[in-house]
Motif scaffolding. Sequence first.
Motif, PDB file in Angstrom:
ATOM      1  N   GLU A  39       0.837  -1.190   0.000  1.00 48.16           N
ATOM      2  CA  GLU A  39       0.000   0.000   0.000  1.00 48.16           C
ATOM      3  C   GLU A  39       0.873   1.241   0.000  1.00 48.16           C
ATOM      4  O   GLU A  39       1.928   1.262   0.620  1.00 48.16           O
ATOM      5  CB  GLU A  39      -0.862   0.038   1.252  1.00 48.16           C
ATOM      6  CG  GLU A  39      -1.864  -1.053   1.355  1.00 48.16           C
ATOM      7  CD  GLU A  39      -2.667  -0.894   2.638  1.00 48.16           C
ATOM      8  OE1 GLU A  39      -2.705   0.216   3.205  1.00 48.16           O
ATOM      9  OE2 GLU A  39      -3.237  -1.892   3.066  1.00 48.16           O
ATOM     10  N   PRO A  40       0.401   2.283  -0.672  1.00 49.26           N
ATOM     11  CA  PRO A  40       1.148   3.542  -0.566  1.00 49.26           C
ATOM     12  C   PRO A  40       0.951   4.118   0.835  1.00 49.26           C
ATOM     13  O   PRO A  40      -0.074   3.889   1.474  1.00 49.26           O
ATOM     14  CB  PRO A  40       0.501   4.437  -1.629  1.00 49.26           C
ATOM     15  CG  PRO A  40      -0.841   3.852  -1.853  1.00 49.26           C
ATOM     16  CD  PRO A  40      -0.724   2.382  -1.574  1.00 49.26           C
ATOM     17  N   PRO A  41       1.918   4.849   1.328  1.00 49.12           N
ATOM     18  CA  PRO A  41       1.781   5.423   2.672  1.00 49.12           C
ATOM     19  C   PRO A  41       0.649   6.456   2.715  1.00 49.12           C
ATOM     20  O   PRO A  41       0.392   7.165   1.749  1.00 49.12           O
ATOM     21  CB  PRO A  41       3.133   6.080   2.944  1.00 49.12           C
ATOM     22  CG  PRO A  41       3.763   6.259   1.604  1.00 49.12           C
ATOM     23  CD  PRO A  41       3.183   5.205   0.705  1.00 49.12           C
ATOM     24  N   ARG A  42      -0.029   6.472   3.852  1.00 48.27           N
ATOM     25  CA  ARG A  42      -1.101   7.443   4.045  1.00 48.27           C
ATOM     26  C   ARG A  42      -0.536   8.768   4.506  1.00 48.27           C
ATOM     27  O   ARG A  42       0.544   8.835   5.082  1.00 48.27           O
ATOM     28  CB  ARG A  42      -2.081   6.934   5.096  1.00 48.27           C
ATOM     29  CG  ARG A  42      -2.871   5.745   4.623  1.00 48.27           C
ATOM     30  CD  ARG A  42      -3.857   5.344   5.667  1.00 48.27           C
ATOM     31  NE  ARG A  42      -3.115   4.662   6.738  1.00 48.27           N
ATOM     32  CZ  ARG A  42      -3.617   4.346   7.917  1.00 48.27           C
ATOM     33  NH1 ARG A  42      -4.836   4.673   8.213  1.00 48.27           N
ATOM     34  NH2 ARG A  42      -2.890   3.718   8.809  1.00 48.27           N
ATOM     35  N   GLU A  43      -1.325   9.813   4.265  1.00 47.81           N
ATOM     36  CA  GLU A  43      -0.909  11.131   4.740  1.00 47.81           C
ATOM     37  C   GLU A  43      -1.030  11.174   6.255  1.00 47.81           C
ATOM     38  O   GLU A  43      -1.939  10.552   6.829  1.00 47.81           O
ATOM     39  CB  GLU A  43      -1.793  12.216   4.140  1.00 47.81           C
ATOM     40  CG  GLU A  43      -1.545  12.450   2.681  1.00 47.81           C
ATOM     41  CD  GLU A  43      -2.323  13.649   2.184  1.00 47.81           C
ATOM     42  OE1 GLU A  43      -2.521  14.612   2.961  1.00 47.81           O
ATOM     43  OE2 GLU A  43      -2.720  13.623   1.028  1.00 47.81           O
ATOM     44  N   PRO A  44      -0.146  11.876   6.932  1.00 53.45           N
ATOM     45  CA  PRO A  44      -0.256  11.954   8.395  1.00 53.45           C
ATOM     46  C   PRO A  44      -1.526  12.699   8.789  1.00 53.45           C
ATOM     47  O   PRO A  44      -2.001  13.584   8.070  1.00 53.45           O
ATOM     48  CB  PRO A  44       0.993  12.725   8.821  1.00 53.45           C
ATOM     49  CG  PRO A  44       1.497  13.390   7.597  1.00 53.45           C
ATOM     50  CD  PRO A  44       0.984  12.616   6.421  1.00 53.45           C
ATOM     51  N   ARG A  45      -2.070  12.319   9.928  1.00 51.45           N
ATOM     52  CA  ARG A  45      -3.279  12.967  10.431  1.00 51.45           C
ATOM     53  C   ARG A  45      -2.965  14.374  10.897  1.00 51.45           C
ATOM     54  O   ARG A  45      -1.897  14.638  11.437  1.00 51.45           O
ATOM     55  CB  ARG A  45      -3.855  12.164  11.581  1.00 51.45           C
ATOM     56  CG  ARG A  45      -4.320  10.799  11.109  1.00 51.45           C
ATOM     57  CD  ARG A  45      -5.151  10.173  12.102  1.00 51.45           C
ATOM     58  NE  ARG A  45      -6.419  10.935  12.145  1.00 51.45           N
ATOM     59  CZ  ARG A  45      -7.489  10.548  12.788  1.00 51.45           C
ATOM     60  NH1 ARG A  45      -7.456   9.434  13.466  1.00 51.45           N
ATOM     61  NH2 ARG A  45      -8.584  11.250  12.784  1.00 51.45           N
TER      62      ARG A  45
END
Length: 122
Positions: free
Chosen positions: A2-8
């Motif tokens: 999976e591509p990394p998610r944006e930080p919250r």
Amino acid sequence: MEPPREPRTPLGQRLRAGATSAGGRRLIRSVLAGLIGTIGLICSVVLAVGALLVGLDADSGQPYDLVSGTCDVLVGPLRDVFSFSGAKADTKEALVAWGAGSIGYLMVGLVAQSVLRPRPRD
């Protein structure tokens, strides 16, 4: 993979950025509902502990004096609603008033949460 998610985004930044948007209002209402519910729960627990101490005849000493003073402030005029006569009338009045106050704070906190908490969108 999976591509990394944006930080919250931190809560403070979300509050500042979206305070006027619909999402910001939902967040503020949600935080306010949680805060009111927490305050109601804390007041309810303090009154329940006071009623428990009175019910167990542990009504002497420094801890009881602190809890008793706090409970009297939280209950306010509700203490004068109930009047008993006879032996240990003050103890009975405190037990009933603090118990009823505990239930009252719990109910007010739950109702306030249900009214303030934002509804999920359909």
